[in-house]
Scaffold this active site. Sequence first.
Site, PDB file in Angstrom:
ATOM      1  N   HIS A   1     -10.187  -9.621 -26.358  1.00  0.00           N
ATOM      2  CA  HIS A   1     -10.571  -8.218 -26.154  1.00  0.00           C
ATOM      3  C   HIS A   1     -11.934  -8.112 -25.453  1.00  0.00           C
ATOM      4  CE1 HIS A   1      -7.318  -6.464 -28.615  1.00  0.00           C
ATOM      5  NE2 HIS A   1      -7.449  -7.568 -29.355  1.00  0.00           N
TER       6      HIS A   1
ATOM      7  N   ASP B   1      -9.834 -11.129 -33.506  1.00  0.00           N
ATOM      8  CA  ASP B   1      -8.387 -10.949 -33.564  1.00  0.00           C
ATOM      9  C   ASP B   1      -7.711 -11.191 -32.213  1.00  0.00           C
ATOM     10  OD1 ASP B   1      -9.726  -8.590 -32.634  1.00  0.00           O
ATOM     11  OD2 ASP B   1      -7.809  -7.545 -32.736  1.00  0.00           O
ATOM     12  N   GLU B   2      -6.441 -11.492 -32.291  1.00  0.00           N
ATOM     13  CA  GLU B   2      -5.483 -11.525 -31.175  1.00  0.00           C
ATOM     14  C   GLU B   2      -5.896 -12.375 -29.970  1.00  0.00           C
ATOM     15  OE1 GLU B   2      -2.978  -7.464 -31.646  1.00  0.00           O
ATOM     16  OE2 GLU B   2      -4.796  -7.288 -30.447  1.00  0.00           O
ATOM     17  N   PRO B   3      -6.395 -13.591 -30.170  1.00  0.00           N
ATOM     18  CA  PRO B   3      -6.600 -14.458 -29.004  1.00  0.00           C
ATOM     19  C   PRO B   3      -5.250 -14.900 -28.439  1.00  0.00           C
ATOM     20  CG  PRO B   3      -6.920 -15.704 -31.008  1.00  0.00           C
ATOM     21  CD  PRO B   3      -6.715 -14.278 -31.431  1.00  0.00           C
TER      22      PRO B   3
END
Length: 614
Positions: A271, A341-343
């Site tokens: 992100h 989060d969310e790599p």
Amino acid sequence: MKVAVISAAIATALFAVPSVAIIDTFLWPIPQSLSWGDGKLNIDNSFKFDAPNVPELQAAVARYKKLIWKERWTSVQVPFGNATTQNHASHGKLKSISISIKDKKADLSPDVDESYTIDIPENASTGTITAQTIWGAMHGLETFSQLVKATSDSHNAGLYVAKTPVKIKDAPKFPYRGIMLDTARNFYSVDDILRTIDGMSYNKMNVLHWHITDSQSFPLLLESVPELGDKGAYTLHGKRLGYTKSDVKRIIKYARARGVRVVPELDMPAHTASWKGVEGITTCTEQFYLDPTNDWGNRYANEPTAGQLNPINPKTYEIVNKVIDEVTSWFDDEYYHGGGDEPVNHCWQDDKGVSDYMQKNNVTGDDLLETFLNKELATIKKNKKTAILWEDAVTSLHLNIPKETILQVWTGSIKDAVQAGHKVIASSYNFFYLDCRSGNWNGNDTTVDEQVPPTVPQKLQDYINNNYPDWAGNLIASPNFGGVAGDWCAPFKSWQRVYSYDVTYQLTKEEAKSVLGGEVALWSEQSDSMTLDMKLWPRAAAAAEMLWSGRYDSTGKQRDIGEAMPRMFDWRYRLVERGLRAEPIQPLWCGKNPHGCDLNYPWVFTHPNDGGGY
């Protein structure tokens, strides 16, 4: 007069005559312990608060004195039962509330004591609010303001305290009661954030988690790395949409005066496409987040736009350290949210330098993530902050993350996070994501083009009917259709759904001690200044009561949505009166006709003498 005792479980009471109590004063969140009578104590025109000379408390006293006289509240919700019953008038007049604080120096910290008591005797000229700290006293002021109503007699217009004598003993079930506000997808003005803080203070919420940056924009105008904001912040009509240091200090000061902590988050290493202001520290930047195959496994990011911090470039950590050092110096709270989060490994593998490094050193994307997060956490710790991360790294990837790191659980299991040795903030998307089911925000989505409901294969229909008859209506026969519409967390989370979240579900008593509380999250892909209040309120208020009062009362009884409904109905109108554009939850008719809008035949209709008041 007969005094009715109301526990935290129920807000109904029985009197000798009439048989059903008329509860026409609606408190939110419901106190842990409350007893009140049927008196009506008028407030003298010279009414004042006598409070210790502590700046934050004196400011709160001034606000609430102004509020109760300006608000002049009369309930919108009609009480069930004999509505003509009136509280008997007291012979006295309330001239003051005396506020006493045991620890005037207690700071606004994660473990501060927020308890308070209220005692307003019948016929008394003075009532009391007693608290361990000024922060608890502020909560007492809020509850007192909800006890105050305006007389309906136009010839004797004034204020009174309803249902005296009143005794309240109250404290939060959970120390962490938060709202997460995303200012990166769409921008909110400082005034928007201040208004949100007002709503939090009314609802006894105490943590604003400020998700400042994300892939789409970097609106924080830092002094140490100005190029991040210069190139990463939005511009609209020639104006840069960003927050200066003075903006941040103004927000923190405003929040503190209302008992609200502000916890910043700069999400990383994923992100971070908006960090493009510093050349070379991001990978797959400017890539479309999908590849031409549309295979989700080949994506570069979970949503537009792609970009992650380069985990092998020393310059990356030089910039990360500067950013964290400066941001932690701006924000005085003990907590700092590091994101995490969310790599997406493909984004790193797309970079030749990172790919060669991974091959040469025989490491995976998860290994790189663990290295990055532990370096980030070390910098946070160096700045004397307690770190929070989204739970992915532990519950999904099982990385070695220091146990002192607090995990915010959104998709995984709270039990898994607790058993891994971490304190937890509960934010399940199934209950607490307020952006869900706003509809698809991606372009060129043709899945919405359904003219008739999709046909269900007869074998599947028979199987569901025969094996799961109770589910058949939800799984097969739903009247709603129109495509998946790209909404991964549908359906819309109603206030009732938010209210139903049991953050300690299936935990042992010992495990439950690791749950600090919870936080509703408003991601802003489809929210900005025009919709902010309606997206937050009154649904965030539902979370506030669950986190303050608890999912269960002191006797272990689960709180009832039907009992909460009239209080929530009235509270929504009160929030509107206080300047929040809270979304309506029912037609006005429902509040004027108690139980007339219940989904099932109302129990009180057949048991009118067994407690039909609120």
